[in-house]
Design an enzyme around this catalytic site. Structure first.
Site, mmCIF file in Angstrom:
data_model
loop_
_atom_site.group_PDB
_atom_site.id
_atom_site.type_symbol
_atom_site.label_atom_id
_atom_site.label_comp_id
_atom_site.label_asym_id
_atom_site.label_seq_id
_atom_site.Cartn_x
_atom_site.Cartn_y
_atom_site.Cartn_z
ATOM 1 N N ARG A 23 -7.177 -17.995 1.695
ATOM 2 C CA ARG A 23 -5.953 -17.225 1.973
ATOM 3 C C ARG A 23 -4.846 -18.093 2.584
ATOM 4 O O ARG A 23 -4.053 -17.604 3.392
ATOM 5 C CB ARG A 23 -6.243 -16.038 2.896
ATOM 6 C CG ARG A 23 -7.053 -14.931 2.265
ATOM 7 C CD ARG A 23 -6.189 -14.078 1.354
ATOM 8 N NE ARG A 23 -6.937 -13.018 0.722
ATOM 9 C CZ ARG A 23 -6.982 -11.758 1.169
ATOM 10 N NH1 ARG A 23 -6.329 -11.422 2.243
ATOM 11 N NH2 ARG A 23 -7.677 -10.861 0.525
ATOM 12 N N ARG A 27 0.342 -14.037 4.320
ATOM 13 C CA ARG A 27 1.237 -13.421 5.299
ATOM 14 C C ARG A 27 1.445 -14.177 6.594
ATOM 15 O O ARG A 27 2.383 -13.874 7.326
ATOM 16 C CB ARG A 27 0.765 -11.994 5.601
ATOM 17 C CG ARG A 27 1.118 -11.043 4.483
ATOM 18 C CD ARG A 27 0.503 -9.695 4.702
ATOM 19 N NE ARG A 27 -0.942 -9.819 4.689
ATOM 20 C CZ ARG A 27 -1.789 -8.789 4.569
ATOM 21 N NH1 ARG A 27 -1.314 -7.572 4.508
ATOM 22 N NH2 ARG A 27 -3.075 -8.978 4.548
ATOM 23 N N ARG A 36 8.005 -12.132 -0.424
ATOM 24 C CA ARG A 36 7.395 -10.821 -0.668
ATOM 25 C C ARG A 36 8.418 -9.709 -0.428
ATOM 26 O O ARG A 36 8.502 -8.753 -1.200
ATOM 27 C CB ARG A 36 6.185 -10.630 0.248
ATOM 28 C CG ARG A 36 5.311 -9.443 -0.114
ATOM 29 C CD ARG A 36 4.229 -9.262 0.940
ATOM 30 N NE ARG A 36 3.215 -8.304 0.590
ATOM 31 C CZ ARG A 36 3.389 -6.999 0.522
ATOM 32 N NH1 ARG A 36 4.578 -6.472 0.763
ATOM 33 N NH2 ARG A 36 2.384 -6.210 0.196
ATOM 34 N N ASP A 73 -5.407 -12.147 -7.212
ATOM 35 C CA ASP A 73 -6.383 -11.365 -6.460
ATOM 36 C C ASP A 73 -7.629 -11.153 -7.304
ATOM 37 O O ASP A 73 -7.551 -11.111 -8.531
ATOM 38 C CB ASP A 73 -5.796 -10.010 -6.041
ATOM 39 C CG ASP A 73 -6.627 -9.383 -4.929
ATOM 40 O OD1 ASP A 73 -6.432 -9.758 -3.754
ATOM 41 O OD2 ASP A 73 -7.514 -8.567 -5.231
ATOM 42 N N TYR A 147 -16.019 -2.637 -5.505
ATOM 43 C CA TYR A 147 -14.685 -2.025 -5.569
ATOM 44 C C TYR A 147 -14.565 -1.083 -6.758
ATOM 45 O O TYR A 147 -13.957 -0.018 -6.662
ATOM 46 C CB TYR A 147 -13.602 -3.113 -5.636
ATOM 47 C CG TYR A 147 -13.390 -3.811 -4.319
ATOM 48 C CD1 TYR A 147 -12.583 -3.245 -3.325
ATOM 49 C CD2 TYR A 147 -13.995 -5.033 -4.047
ATOM 50 C CE1 TYR A 147 -12.401 -3.876 -2.103
ATOM 51 C CE2 TYR A 147 -13.823 -5.673 -2.827
ATOM 52 C CZ TYR A 147 -13.019 -5.089 -1.861
ATOM 53 O OH TYR A 147 -12.847 -5.714 -0.655
HETATM 54 O O1 CP3 Z 1 -6.763 -17.498 -0.891
HETATM 55 C C1 CP3 Z 1 -5.584 -17.449 -1.350
HETATM 56 O O2 CP3 Z 1 -4.596 -17.862 -0.702
HETATM 57 C C2 CP3 Z 1 -5.391 -17.018 -2.799
HETATM 58 C C3 CP3 Z 1 -5.111 -15.648 -3.086
HETATM 59 C C4 CP3 Z 1 -6.136 -14.559 -2.819
HETATM 60 C C5 CP3 Z 1 -5.770 -13.257 -2.419
HETATM 61 N N1 CP3 Z 1 -6.877 -12.471 -2.388
HETATM 62 C C6 CP3 Z 1 -4.396 -12.828 -2.128
HETATM 63 C C7 CP3 Z 1 -4.163 -11.567 -1.407
HETATM 64 C C8 CP3 Z 1 -7.530 -14.558 -2.966
HETATM 65 C C9 CP3 Z 1 -8.456 -15.708 -3.328
HETATM 66 C C10 CP3 Z 1 -7.992 -13.225 -2.707
HETATM 67 C C11 CP3 Z 1 -9.410 -12.826 -2.796
HETATM 68 C C12 CP3 Z 1 -9.800 -11.452 -2.447
HETATM 69 N N2 CP3 Z 1 -9.092 -10.292 -2.661
HETATM 70 C C13 CP3 Z 1 -11.064 -11.111 -1.926
HETATM 71 C C14 CP3 Z 1 -12.179 -12.074 -1.645
HETATM 72 C C15 CP3 Z 1 -12.020 -12.804 -0.355
HETATM 73 C C16 CP3 Z 1 -12.044 -11.917 0.875
HETATM 74 O O3 CP3 Z 1 -11.009 -11.821 1.536
HETATM 75 O O4 CP3 Z 1 -13.112 -11.341 1.160
HETATM 76 C C17 CP3 Z 1 -11.089 -9.705 -1.742
HETATM 77 C C18 CP3 Z 1 -12.222 -8.875 -1.195
HETATM 78 C C19 CP3 Z 1 -9.836 -9.197 -2.228
HETATM 79 C C20 CP3 Z 1 -9.396 -7.778 -2.315
HETATM 80 C C21 CP3 Z 1 -8.186 -7.521 -1.488
HETATM 81 N N3 CP3 Z 1 -6.898 -7.988 -1.777
HETATM 82 C C22 CP3 Z 1 -8.102 -6.759 -0.296
HETATM 83 C C23 CP3 Z 1 -9.279 -6.079 0.399
HETATM 84 C C24 CP3 Z 1 -6.755 -6.792 0.117
HETATM 85 C C25 CP3 Z 1 -6.140 -6.030 1.273
HETATM 86 C C26 CP3 Z 1 -6.480 -6.651 2.588
HETATM 87 C C27 CP3 Z 1 -5.483 -7.721 2.958
HETATM 88 O O5 CP3 Z 1 -5.907 -8.791 3.425
HETATM 89 O O6 CP3 Z 1 -4.285 -7.461 2.842
HETATM 90 C C28 CP3 Z 1 -6.042 -7.596 -0.798
HETATM 91 C C29 CP3 Z 1 -4.591 -7.930 -0.754
HETATM 92 C C30 CP3 Z 1 -4.215 -9.387 -0.788
HETATM 93 N N4 CP3 Z 1 -4.776 -10.348 -1.600
HETATM 94 C C31 CP3 Z 1 -3.182 -10.020 -0.039
HETATM 95 C C32 CP3 Z 1 -3.135 -11.376 -0.427
HETATM 96 C C33 CP3 Z 1 -2.181 -12.437 0.044
HETATM 97 C C34 CP3 Z 1 -2.253 -9.330 0.934
HETATM 98 C C35 CP3 Z 1 -1.081 -8.845 0.158
HETATM 99 C C36 CP3 Z 1 0.120 -8.525 0.990
HETATM 100 O O7 CP3 Z 1 0.171 -7.413 1.509
HETATM 101 O O8 CP3 Z 1 1.023 -9.383 1.090
#
Ligand code: CP3
Length: 341
Positions: A23, A27, A36, A73, A147
Site C-alpha cells: 500500500r 492515502r 483522488r 485492487d 469477498y
Molecule cells: O499496495 C499498493 O499500493 C497497490 C494497490 C493496492 C490497493 N489494494 C489499493 C487500494 C493493493 C495491492 C490492494 C490489495 C487489496 N485490496 C487487498 C489485499 C491486501 C490487504 O490489504 O489485505 C484487499 C483485501 C483489498 C480490498 C480492499 N480495497 C479493501 C478492504 C479496501 C477498503 C479498505 C481501505 O484500506 O480503504 C480497499 C480500497 C483500497 N484499495 C484503497 C487503496 C489505495 C483505498 C481507496 C481510497 O479510499 O482512496
C-alpha cells in the site's frame, strides 16, 4: 542488469537490501489525496490509466523504492467475473450479487474490465527507471472468494468457511473460476510489463490446516504452475497473511518463488524454518512505522540481521496505515540503505 528487487526475488543474496511497502501508493501520501480529490472515487482512479500510472509512480519519486506496485485492487477480478463493485467511503468494498445468495452461473463475465489495467502497467513501465521492478498482483482465490461469497469484508470469514464445509462442490467451482481468471489476469499484467507478481492472501489465517491445504495451498500451486510454464523468469511472491506455522507447508507445496510474512511471525523462526535460499519478504509491523522512534529502529535492524543469510525483501507485515507520518517512511528507508551484511 535487472534491479536489486528482481535479483533478490530470483534468489540472489545481494549486499544491499531491496525495499518496497505494501500500500505504498495511497492515502498517507498528500499527492495521492490531491489526485483522488480531483478525480472522484477510488474505482474512477483505477480505471483512469494515466492517473493510476501517476499514483503508482508517486512513492517511487518521493522515496526511491526498489519496486513499484501497480495501483489497482484485488477486487477487479470479481468485477470482471460479473459482480458489481462499489467502494463506499468509510465502509470498504461491496460486491453484488453475493454468492451466498446467487449462483456463480448467474454472473455474466465482463472481461473488458481487465484490459484498462494492462494499459496502466504499460504506462508505468514506460516511465519507471530500468533498475526499479514493476510488480503486478492479484488476490489469492481463497481471499477473493471470501469477498465474492459475503459481498464485503468480514471479521472471520465465517460465511465463506461455512459454505466451503456445507457445499464443497459448489465452493470448489467458485475457486476454479477464480483460478482461471487470475491466471489470465496475471499473464496480461506480465505481457504488459510486470516483472514479478504478488498473490495477496489476506484472509489465509482463518482456515484450519486441512482447509488451508485445500483452499489456500492447492489453488495457489495451480496458479504458480500455470504462470511458471508460460513465464519462467517472472517470480511469484505468495503472501498468506496469518498462516503462522502453516507457512512451512505453504512454502514447500505451492512452489512460490518468495514468501511474504506478516508481523506476527518471529523473523528468527522464519530464518530457521523455511528452506535455505528461499527469498522472504516482510515483516515490520505497520503500526511501528506509524509510531516511529527507537523501537522502530531496533526492530528494523532485528529484521535486517535475522535475514542476513538469505535473500530478503524488506517490507511491512501488511499495508501501510493511512495516518503514517511521511517522514517515518523516509527514516525507515535510510536505516535499510545504511545497513550492510
Ligand atoms: O499496495 C499498493 O499500493 C497497490 C494497490 C493496492 C490497493 N489494494 C489499493 C487500494 C493493493 C495491492 C490492494 C490489495 C487489496 N485490496 C487487498 C489485499 C491486501 C490487504 O490489504 O489485505 C484487499 C483485501 C483489498 C480490498 C480492499 N480495497 C479493501 C478492504 C479496501 C477498503 C479498505 C481501505 O484500506 O480503504 C480497499 C480500497 C483500497 N484499495 C484503497 C487503496 C489505495 C483505498 C481507496 C481510497 O479510499 O482512496
Amino acid at each position: 542488469m535487472p534491479g536489486l528487487l528482481l535479483r533478490t526475488l530470483r534468489g540472489e543474496n545481494t549486499a544491499e537490501r531491496p525495499v518496497w511497502l505494501m500500500r505504498q501508493a495511497g492515502r498517507y501520501l498528500p499527492e495521492y489525496r490531491a489526485l483522488r480529490a480531483q478525480k472522484g472515487g477510488f474505482l474512477a482512479l483505477v480505471y483512469d490509466a494515466e492517473a493510476a500510472a501517476e499514483i503508482t509512480l508517486q512513492p517511487i519519486r518521493r522515496f526511491g523504492f526498489d519496486g513499484a506496485i501497480l495501483f489497482s485492487d484485488i477486487l477487479i477480478v470479481p468485477y470482471a467475473m460479473g459482480q458489481d463493485l462499489e467502494f463506499l467511503t468509510g465502509e470498504g468494498p461491496h460486491l453484488s450479487p453475493r454468492l451466498a445468495d446467487a449462483a456463480l452461473s448467474a454472473l455474466h463475465a465482463v472481461p473488458a474490465r481487465l484490459a484498462p489495467i494492462y494499459e496502466t502497467v504499460k504506462q508505468v513501465r514506460a516511465q519507471l527507471p530500468g533498475d526499479r521492478t514493476l510488480l503486478g498482483f492479484a488476490g489469492s482465490p481463497w481471499t477473493i472468494a471470501t469477498y465474492m461469497v459475503n459481498g464485503e469484508g468480514s471479521r472471520d470469514q465465517h460465511e465463506t468457511r461455512a459454505m466451503a464445509y456445507r457445499d464443497p462442490v459448489a465452493f470448489q467451482a467458485i475457486i476454479d473460476a477464480i483460478v482461471a481468471v487470475t491466471v489470465d489476469y496475471l499473464a496480461g499484467q506480465i505481457l504488459a510489463g510486470a516483472e514479478a507478481v504478488q498473490l495477496f492472501d489476506s484472509w489465509a489465517g482463518s482456515l484450519a490446516p486441512a482447509e488451508f491445504e485445500r483452499w489456500v495451498i492447492a489453488p495457489t500451486a495451480r496458479i504458480v504452475a500455470a504462470l511458471r510454464q508460460r513465464f519462467p523468469q517472472v517470480p511469484v511472491i505468495g503472501f498468506p497473511k496469518g498462516a503462522g506455522e502453516k507457512l512451512v507447508a505453504y512454502a514447500r507445496e505451492t512452489a512460490v518463488d518468495a514468501v511474504g510474512i506478516d508481523e506476527t511471525i518471529d523473523p528468527l523462526w522464519v530464518a530457521r524454518s523455511l528452506p535455505d535460499g528461499l527469498p522472504v519478504q516482510g515483516n515490520l509491523d505497520p503500526l511501528l512505522l506509524l509510531a516511529g522512534g527507537a523501537e522502530l529502529e531496533r526492530q528494523t535492524l532485528r529484521i535486517l540481521d535475522a535475514f542476513a543469510d538469505r535473500p530478503h525483501v524488506f517490507n511491512l507485515g501488511h499495508g501501510i496505515g493511512q495516518t503514517t507520518p511521511v517522514e517515518h517512511v523516509g527514516h525507515l528507508l535510510a536505516l535499510i540503505r545504511n545497513w550492510r551484511r
